[in-house]
Design an enzyme around this catalytic site. Structure first.
Site, short mmCIF file in Angstrom:
data_model
loop_
_atom_site.label_atom_id
_atom_site.label_comp_id
_atom_site.label_asym_id
_atom_site.label_seq_id
_atom_site.Cartn_x
_atom_site.Cartn_y
_atom_site.Cartn_z
N SER A 232 -7.54 5.49 3.56
CA SER A 232 -7.44 4.48 2.41
C SER A 232 -7.81 3.36 2.90
O SER A 232 -8.78 2.40 2.00
CB SER A 232 -6.15 4.66 1.70
OG SER A 232 -5.98 5.69 1.31
N LYS B 80 4.45 2.80 8.66
CA LYS B 80 3.07 3.35 8.89
C LYS B 80 2.15 2.52 8.87
O LYS B 80 1.11 2.76 10.07
CB LYS B 80 3.20 4.37 7.61
CG LYS B 80 2.11 5.52 8.01
CD LYS B 80 1.60 6.57 6.78
CE LYS B 80 2.82 7.37 6.54
NZ LYS B 80 2.86 8.33 5.65
N LYS C 4 0.75 -1.28 -0.04
CA LYS C 4 0.07 -0.04 0.14
C LYS C 4 0.80 1.33 -0.02
O LYS C 4 1.80 1.25 0.76
CB LYS C 4 -0.81 0.08 1.22
CG LYS C 4 -2.00 1.03 1.03
CD LYS C 4 -2.99 0.61 0.53
CE LYS C 4 -4.14 1.86 0.25
NZ LYS C 4 -3.63 2.82 -0.74
N THR D 20 -5.74 12.91 5.85
CA THR D 20 -4.21 13.33 6.20
C THR D 20 -4.16 14.29 7.30
O THR D 20 -3.64 14.35 8.45
CB THR D 20 -3.31 13.33 5.12
OG1 THR D 20 -3.52 12.11 4.29
CG2 THR D 20 -1.95 13.22 5.55
N ASN E 222 -2.99 19.56 -0.06
CA ASN E 222 -4.15 18.87 0.86
C ASN E 222 -3.92 18.86 2.09
O ASN E 222 -4.84 19.04 3.07
CB ASN E 222 -4.47 17.55 -0.15
CG ASN E 222 -5.76 16.97 0.29
OD1 ASN E 222 -6.90 17.54 -0.01
ND2 ASN E 222 -5.63 15.71 0.72
N LYS F 193 5.60 2.29 -2.75
CA LYS F 193 5.79 3.87 -3.28
C LYS F 193 6.16 3.81 -4.94
O LYS F 193 6.60 2.79 -5.02
CB LYS F 193 6.59 4.75 -2.50
CG LYS F 193 6.17 6.11 -2.21
CD LYS F 193 4.98 6.03 -1.20
CE LYS F 193 4.56 7.46 -0.88
NZ LYS F 193 3.63 7.64 0.16
#
Length: 415
Positions: free
Chosen positions: A348, A88, A64, A188, A219, A100
């Site tokens: 998510s 994380k 993820k 976030t 954001n 990533k």
């Protein structure tokens, strides 16, 4: 950044006496994919683009992590960011690993139609290296809900008609009308705000009257600021790639947001604050500093200038090792990225579950679940800080890496 994440991992592995075999596994990535693909531009010419997807570890579940469009994207940056995602998701207690990637591109140089073609061609090039039960991308720097919608549509178009509905959750962070989660846009930034609020509550203080500065007004920076001012905090300074602005009386967050929208997010030219030298930003006095832009922003070159009482890492890896050492020696605590900005990946996860189960969650339900989850994770780290008398990053890493170690110990290593 890769050097920084390796040093952080090795420090924690030494501290908890990590199983040496598991240490070997976690020190490297599982897969590193580099794809080169052609795209026809609006003028008819073909350009070749380079895309990356690094999958670090999937001991706890599917890979993820976000996809970013930025000139700094390369395999080493993706490796560092993928490792941070592993820590994380583990810290948050999610059934995910870490990945990533992205494209080495400045999206400002391309039209919307060109970005759509670039995104769709990148998705096609990745092929089966992503998937709803294998590797689930999400938005990151310079990507958004629209980017995710293009990826989802392209990926699903490669499946049979009967399979398409089963693959909607190949990405998260989609538009709400295309299977996205209500509140994912603010998740976030809300997590950054909530960690700050919980930190001061533990000291017996509130956010009312606290001052803060933000680097990056995308954001994360916007939503963190939005929630902070609702609690009575005052925004003094904002820095982005185009300008650094300051107002000792406070900056109106919503006015700045409206100003930046038609300017592709740029804060330049905001009339209600004065522009100052970018070199002054980290030296400005405030209670809270939120680096919410790119990595390696707080270093040995500027950490000694910082006058904030707390650093809350909205970005991934904004503080390098040398900068962190200076801050800790000066008694300035850091709420680390893998805790502070984990609201995004938690959101998510909620979207992934919503799609997987064919459900629709309302905004108030999402925010309630998000607050409950982040609060529990924060308290877990705070307890580790108190018990071991270590800094916040070390405490977070201990929890994250120990959980992965336990998974390997219990399952064994194939064959």
């Amino acid at each position: 950044m890769f050097k920084t994440v390796q040093n952080q991992f090795n420090k924690t592995a030494d501290l908890i006496d990590l199983n040496p075999n598991i240490r070997k596994i976690l020190a490297i990535t599982n897969n590193e994919l580099i794809v080169h693909f052609p795209v026809k531009m609006d003028n008819g010419k073909v350009e070749i683009f380079t895309g990356y997807r690094v999958q670090h570890n999937n001991a706890l579940g599917p890979y993820k992590g976000g996809l970013r469009y930025h000139p700094t994207v390369d395999v080493d940056a993706a490796k560092a960011l993928a490792m941070w995602m592993t820590w994380k998701t583990s810290l948050a207690g999610l059934p995910y690993g870490g990945a990533k990637g992205g494209i080495q591109i400045d999206p400002r140089n391309y039209s919307l139609s060109e970005l759509e073609r670039i995104t769709r061609r990148f998705t096609y090039a990745l092929g089966e290296n992503i998937g709803p039960e294998h590797d689930i991308p999400a938005p990151d720097v310079n990507t958004n809900a629209q980017t995710m919608a293009w990826i989802a549509d392209t990926y699903m178009s490669t499946k049979s008609t009967s399979e398409r509905s089963q693959n909607q959750h190949v990405v998260t962070g989609k538009p709400v009308g295309s299977g996205g989660l209500e509140g994912r846009d603010r998740a976030t930034g809300f997590g950054v705000f909530l960690c700050i609020k919980l930190y001061f509550e533990a000291l017996g203080e509130t956010l009312n009257g606290k001052t803060f500065n933000v680097q990056g007004f995308g954001n994360v920076g916007y939503w963190a600021s939005h929630f902070l001012v609702q609690e009575g905090a005052k925004l003094l300074s904002v820095q982005d790639a185009h300008a650094t602005i300051f107002n000792s009386e406070g900056i109106d967050v919503e006015s700045l947001f409206e100003h930046s929208k038609p300017r592709k997010g740029s804060i330049e030219g905001f009339s209600e604050a004065k522009e100052i030298d970018p070199e002054e930003f980290f030296g400005l006095a405030c209670d809270i500093l939120i680096p919410a832009a790119l990595g390696n922003q707080i270093t040995e070159d500027n950490a000694y200038k910082i006058q904030a009482k707390l650093i809350a890492e909205g970005a991934n890896g904004p503080t390098n090792d040398e900068g962190e050492s200076i801050l800790l020696e000066r008694g300035i605590p850091i709420i680390p990225d893998i805790l502070c900005n984990s609201g995004g990946v938690i959101g998510s996860y909620f979207e992934w579950l919503q799609n997987r189960n064919g459900e629709l969650w309302q905004l108030d339900e999402v925010m309630e679940k998000l607050e409950k989850k982040i609060t529990q994770v924060f308290k877990n780290v705070a307890a580790e800080v108190d018990q071991r008398q270590v800094d916040w990053r070390t405490a977070a890493y201990i929890i994250a890496i120990a959980r992965i170690e336990m998974a390997y110990v219990q399952r064994g290593i194939f064959p």
